[in-house]
Design an enzyme around this catalytic site. Structure first.
Site, PDB file in Angstrom:
ATOM      1  N   ASP A   1       4.272  -6.247   9.440  1.00  0.00           N
ATOM      2  CA  ASP A   1       5.289  -5.632  10.294  1.00  0.00           C
ATOM      3  C   ASP A   1       5.313  -6.577  11.548  1.00  0.00           C
ATOM      4  O   ASP A   1       6.620  -7.023  12.255  1.00  0.00           O
ATOM      5  CB  ASP A   1       5.102  -4.224  10.820  1.00  0.00           C
ATOM      6  CG  ASP A   1       5.500  -3.270   9.780  1.00  0.00           C
ATOM      7  OD1 ASP A   1       6.271  -3.892   8.767  1.00  0.00           O
ATOM      8  OD2 ASP A   1       5.240  -2.199   9.761  1.00  0.00           O
TER       9      ASP A   1
ATOM     10  N   THR B   1      -1.644   7.402  -0.865  1.00  0.00           N
ATOM     11  CA  THR B   1      -2.807   7.406  -1.490  1.00  0.00           C
ATOM     12  C   THR B   1      -3.438   6.045  -0.996  1.00  0.00           C
ATOM     13  O   THR B   1      -4.762   5.788  -1.445  1.00  0.00           O
ATOM     14  CB  THR B   1      -2.395   7.160  -2.945  1.00  0.00           C
ATOM     15  OG1 THR B   1      -1.528   6.000  -3.201  1.00  0.00           O
ATOM     16  CG2 THR B   1      -1.628   8.574  -3.502  1.00  0.00           C
TER      17      THR B   1
ATOM     18  N   ASP C   1      -0.074  -3.234  11.956  1.00  0.00           N
ATOM     19  CA  ASP C   1       0.362  -3.641  10.574  1.00  0.00           C
ATOM     20  C   ASP C   1       0.721  -5.243  10.509  1.00  0.00           C
ATOM     21  O   ASP C   1       1.821  -5.843  11.248  1.00  0.00           O
ATOM     22  CB  ASP C   1       1.387  -2.977  10.062  1.00  0.00           C
ATOM     23  CG  ASP C   1       1.924  -3.006   8.823  1.00  0.00           C
ATOM     24  OD1 ASP C   1       2.410  -4.389   8.398  1.00  0.00           O
ATOM     25  OD2 ASP C   1       1.914  -2.100   7.794  1.00  0.00           O
TER      26      ASP C   1
ATOM     27  N   ARG D   1       0.783  -1.189  -0.193  1.00  0.00           N
ATOM     28  CA  ARG D   1      -0.176  -0.072   0.127  1.00  0.00           C
ATOM     29  C   ARG D   1       0.996   1.205   0.117  1.00  0.00           C
ATOM     30  O   ARG D   1       1.911   1.486   0.838  1.00  0.00           O
ATOM     31  CB  ARG D   1      -0.807   0.136   1.343  1.00  0.00           C
ATOM     32  CG  ARG D   1      -1.806  -1.096   1.359  1.00  0.00           C
ATOM     33  CD  ARG D   1      -2.812  -0.541   2.284  1.00  0.00           C
ATOM     34  NE  ARG D   1      -2.770  -0.343   3.656  1.00  0.00           N
ATOM     35  CZ  ARG D   1      -3.477   0.183   4.504  1.00  0.00           C
ATOM     36  NH1 ARG D   1      -4.722   0.420   4.259  1.00  0.00           N
ATOM     37  NH2 ARG D   1      -3.164   0.785   5.729  1.00  0.00           N
TER      38      ARG D   1
END
Ligand code: PRP
Ligand code: URA
Length: 209
Positions: A203, A108, A200, A104
């Site tokens: 991560d 945006t 995340d 991603r």
């Protein structure tokens, strides 16, 4: 929600709670994702078609059930999809695997593709797309767009957490693709993260950031 199956098995929900906890270690998070993928995999494959084959038991001949059709495909959305993939391959060792590299863009939230490799005959196989997170759905929509462009017609999407906004967008783009998830969370925040979520996923799996 139509087209969405929430896997509410107590073991799934218990493991998910530990994964959400920010104090859970990288090793713990990875192990739990693998464990949970076995339970989610059970549900996403529940209605696979069976046929029969003739075998000899030590006692007599029988017509015994086996999976029908060509081997299914797990399509892992990198990186975090690989955390689900490993357990799913324990369940279905003969499955074929597609890899779709997407990240991603942080500003945006668009999905940027950097890798794609899949079996050539996708149109003959059930394709189960796996990614722990369905947030804006940009990644999931891009992954399914790509798989359909390469011939896939029979798809399912398997994740761990889904945001209501992502479910709505994904279902509008791909109404023929059912979603399986362990939880529908509350909402997205302004940065496109799922609330309450687990942070995340990539991560937390790999100890990056
Ligand atoms: C995460 C996650 C999904 C995506 C979901 O990947 O694994 O692929 O975000 O968000 P979306 O629904 O808004 O597209 P990320 O882009 O962080 O890449 P990574 O797996 O390499 O960390
Ligand atoms: N991707 C993640 O890994 N986590 C989120 O909350 C949203 C997208």
């Amino acid at each position: 929600m139509q087209g969405v199956t929430v896997v509410d098995h107590p073991l799934v929900q218990h493991k998910l709670t530990i994964m959400r906890d920010k104090n859970t270690s990288t090793a713990g998070f990875r192990r739990l994702l693998r464990e949970i993928s076995l339970l989610l995999g059970y549900e996403v494959t529940r209605n696979l078609e069976l046929t029969t084959t003739t075998i000899e038991t030590p006692i007599e001949t029988m017509e015994a059930p086996v999976l029908e059709g060509k081997k299914l495909v797990f399509a892992s959305v990198l990186r975090a999809g690989n955390g689900l993939l490993e357990g799913l391959l324990d369940l279905v060792p003969a499955a074929r695997v597609a890899h779709i590299g997407l990240y991603r863009d942080h500003d945006t939230l668009e999905a940027i593709e950097y890798f794609f490799k899949a079996p050539g005959d996708l149109g003959d196989r059930l394709v189960i797309v796996v990614d722990p997170m369905l947030a804006t759905a940009n990644s999931a929509i891009a992954a399914v767009d790509k798989l359909k462009a390469r011939g896939a017609t029979n798809l399912r999407f398997l994740c761990l957490l889904a945001a209501p906004e992502g479910i709505e967008r994904f279902t509008a783009a791909h109404p023929d693709v059912p979603i399986y998830t362990a939880s529908i969370d509350r909402q997205l925040n302004e940065k496109g993260y799922i609330l309450p979520g687990l942070g995340d996923a990539g991560d937390r799996m790999y100890g990056t950031k």
